[in-house]
Design a protein around this motif. Structure first.
Motif, PDB file in Angstrom:
ATOM      1  N   ASP A  73      -3.265   5.073   8.697  1.00 30.97           N
ATOM      2  CA  ASP A  73      -2.191   4.419   9.448  1.00 30.97           C
ATOM      3  C   ASP A  73      -1.918   3.046   8.845  1.00 30.97           C
ATOM      4  O   ASP A  73      -2.850   2.349   8.434  1.00 30.97           O
ATOM      5  N   THR A  74      -0.639   2.661   8.821  1.00 29.51           N
ATOM      6  CA  THR A  74      -0.260   1.373   8.246  1.00 29.51           C
ATOM      7  C   THR A  74       0.657   0.565   9.150  1.00 29.51           C
ATOM      8  O   THR A  74       1.170  -0.464   8.737  1.00 29.51           O
ATOM      9  N   SER A  75       0.875   1.023  10.380  1.00 31.91           N
ATOM     10  CA  SER A  75       1.890   0.365  11.216  1.00 31.91           C
ATOM     11  C   SER A  75       1.372  -0.034  12.584  1.00 31.91           C
ATOM     12  O   SER A  75       2.115  -0.091  13.553  1.00 31.91           O
ATOM     13  N   SER A 118      -3.833  -6.253   6.086  1.00 30.49           N
ATOM     14  CA  SER A 118      -2.653  -7.090   6.318  1.00 30.49           C
ATOM     15  C   SER A 118      -2.918  -8.555   6.024  1.00 30.49           C
ATOM     16  O   SER A 118      -1.983  -9.314   5.729  1.00 30.49           O
ATOM     17  N   SER A 153      -1.015  -5.178  11.406  1.00 38.21           N
ATOM     18  CA  SER A 153      -0.370  -3.866  11.318  1.00 38.21           C
ATOM     19  C   SER A 153      -1.202  -2.860  10.541  1.00 38.21           C
ATOM     20  O   SER A 153      -1.114  -1.661  10.785  1.00 38.21           O
ATOM     21  N   ASP A 154      -2.029  -3.340   9.614  1.00 39.11           N
ATOM     22  CA  ASP A 154      -2.726  -2.412   8.721  1.00 39.11           C
ATOM     23  C   ASP A 154      -4.201  -2.770   8.598  1.00 39.11           C
ATOM     24  O   ASP A 154      -4.575  -3.729   7.914  1.00 39.11           O
ATOM     25  N   ASP A 172      -7.863  -0.888   7.465  1.00 37.99           N
ATOM     26  CA  ASP A 172      -8.297   0.241   6.648  1.00 37.99           C
ATOM     27  C   ASP A 172      -9.749   0.606   6.910  1.00 37.99           C
ATOM     28  O   ASP A 172     -10.619  -0.261   7.010  1.00 37.99           O
ATOM     29  N   LYS A 195       0.818  -1.210   0.000  1.00 35.31           N
ATOM     30  CA  LYS A 195       0.000   0.000   0.000  1.00 35.31           C
ATOM     31  C   LYS A 195       0.851   1.260   0.000  1.00 35.31           C
ATOM     32  O   LYS A 195       0.513   2.261  -0.630  1.00 35.31           O
ATOM     33  N   TYR A 205      -7.991   4.676   1.610  1.00 33.26           N
ATOM     34  CA  TYR A 205      -6.635   5.198   1.437  1.00 33.26           C
ATOM     35  C   TYR A 205      -6.306   5.595   0.005  1.00 33.26           C
ATOM     36  O   TYR A 205      -5.562   6.551  -0.229  1.00 33.26           O
TER      37      TYR A 205
END
Length: 531
Positions: free
Chosen positions: A427-429, A454, A393-394, A396, A5, A409
């Motif tokens: 956010d992606t983390s 993820s 972690s991700d 959406d 992404k 996103y």
């Protein structure tokens, strides 16, 4: 191969552009307004006019609590069936709001109430962790199931607060408070008064409330000259590499709503079951905190006509640290809000039942100014905040509008032009937040869905755990994933139906899906609030 992404052009271009603008702003340390040092609100009793508090009391699971008591300065009210309340307060300035509900740990909220103003104050109530009968003379150990929270009372260490004769046995209620999951769980605010008369921001690494009563309702506390041992579960968004091994303890001054430093605690246990252990000389809310190394983020807030707005409450919430802060915009619409140095936070404005868009700060080592003003909608709106754990972690956010627009996103939308809906924070983390705002509502159905981008299901969204907060008209609906997730990547959380007069109906869907649900296409007309 699954696409990355972060490598997608539209999103990368958006981030790169913002970073460039922000870097310039940081270097210049100038921007959209002066916004001097934020004033410290007065203690309770400041001000000569009344104001109104509105809001909602909900359980930790997001259910409205009927019959909860909300009180300020000797006046009180109870919540309705939807958990909402309205309370006219006979004083303004900094006021302490006491909230109680049967079966839940009491809490305190802070309101900076302006004369004649209306301010939303919501309270999320945490169920009492455990209540255990203990011999008043012999003491004992009280542990909260499935938690490292614990209180150890030695023999002869407690006494009635009023000096009366102690009963043979007492009930010890212990409730851990996990602010890393939701910073708004914390009673009071994240401030401590300092010897110079100034106020400092603090960040939390976990808190706990202990209350002791007997069958007559008499209150007990630690006896004079005695101490008790407490274990406060570690709860923080701070990276594990910077978790302090020794930390100050703070107790809450319930008259002012500020935290007072007293003693220290040491980090013990093995992750993920770590806790801070220390000794205390009295029972209250105890908080493992440290004074925050802050910088100030300046900004401005305007309406849709680009007119500056004064007396708007501006709030920041830490993204990679556990603290919040609040200030009020000045006469020229500027503000200056403290955040943790070299860390990230979200900033949002709220006035009455209206909410602005949300912006995310980026790590900075010096004061800086946001590159553009917050914009406060003057029409009916709502926003949605998604948070979760370290994994997946991700996750959406996806918002489907009545016009068929898909906000996520890769298509973040716009708040002040069509489609009047935007992904404000991505956010992606891990942990989040992701924030979506619908600033001008159209008649029809808005659908909100969470996607496990993820593709990780051990843990998945249920065990992470994921959490969704819908804020509309100053009221909050909270959602947690249902059972039966399996390997389903989509969680359809709710539908929000907008009528022609801008009234809304919330339908909880809470359903898993292997594909993204389709939008419900409506007339495309905007709603209109009655005069």
């Amino acid at each position: 191969m699954k696409r990355n992404k972060l490598s997608e052009f539209p999103r990368a271009l958006k981030i790169a552009g913002f970073l460039s603008v922000l870097a310039t702003a940081v270097a210049a340390v100038i921007g959209c307004g002066g916004g001097g040092m934020p004033s410290v609100p007065g203690l309770p009793g400041t001000g000569s006019s009344s104001g109104t508090l509105i809001g909602q009391v909900i359980s930790d699971a997001g259910q409205p609590l009927f019959g909860a008591t909300v009180s300020v300065a000797g006046v009180s009210t109870t919540t309705g069936v939807d958990g909402s309340y309205s309370l006219q307060v006979p004083q303004t300035g900094r006021v302490v709001v006491n909230v109680r509900a049967t079966g839940y740990s009491r809490t305190l909220k802070i309101a900076d109430l302006l004369p004649g103003g209306t301010l939303p104050v919501n309270a999320q109530m945490i169920p009492v962790g455990v209540t255990q009968t203990v011999s008043a003379a012999a003491g004992g150990t009280v542990s909260v199931p499935s938690s490292t929270a614990q209180v150890v009372l030695s023999a002869g260490s407690i006494a009635r607060s009023d000096g009366g004769a102690a009963a043979a046995s007492v009930q010890v209620a212990v409730t851990p408070i996990n602010p890393g999951v939701n910073a708004s769980r914390m009673p009071g605010d994240y401030t401590t008064a300092q010897g110079t008369g100034s106020v400092a921001s603090i960040e939390s690494f976990g808190a706990m409330l202990t209350e002791i009563t007997d069958n007559s309702g008499a209150i007990y506390n630690v006896a004079a000259g005695k101490t008790a041992t407490v274990r406060i579960p570690l709860s923080s968004l701070t990276p594990s590499t910077t978790i302090p091994t020794t930390i100050p303890l703070f107790h809450l001054d319930e008259a002012t709503g500020r935290w007072v430093q007293e003693g220290t605690a040491t980090l013990q246990g093995v992750a993920p079951n770590q806790y801070y252990q220390g000794t205390v000389s009295h029972f209250s809310y105890w908080n493992a905190d440290q004074v925050m190394n802050t910088i100030y983020v300046s900004g401005c807030i305007v309406d849709v006509a680009n007119q500056r707005l004064s007396n708007v409450n501006i709030s920041s919430i830490g993204i990679d640290y556990t603290a919040t802060s609040q200030v009020v915009s000045a006469a020229d619409g500027t503000f200056r809000v403290p955040v943790k140095k070299s860390s990230r936070a979200t900033i949002v404005g709220q006035s009455g039942r209206n909410t602005s868009n949300t912006v995310a700060t980026l790590p900075a080592t010096a004061d800086y100014t946001l590159p553009s003003c917050l914009v406060m909608s003057n029409s009916s709106n709502f926003n949605v905040r998604l948070t979760w754990g370290a994994t997946p972690s991700d996750l959406d956010s996806h918002l489907l509008t009545p016009s068929g627009d898909h906000i996520y996103y890769a298509s973040p939308g716009f708040s002040q032009s069509a489609p009047f809906a935007s992904l404000d924070v991505d956010d992606t983390s891990g942990f989040g937040p992701e924030v979506v705002t619908a600033s001008r509502l159209k008649v029809g159905v808005y659908r909100y869905i969470v996607h496990n981008y993820s593709g990780v299901y051990n843990p998945g969204m249920t065990a992470s755990p994921a959490r969704v907060e819908l804020n509309r008209d100053g009221l909050i609906n909270t959602y947690s994933p249902p059972s039966g997730e399996g390997s389903s990547p989509y969680w359809h959380v709710f539908d929000l139906t907008v009528a022609s007069d801008c009234s809304t109906t919330i339908t909880t869907v809470n359903r898993w899906s292997t594909t993204l649900p389709a939008a419900v296409i409506g007339s495309g007309s905007f709603c209109s609030m009655p005069n």
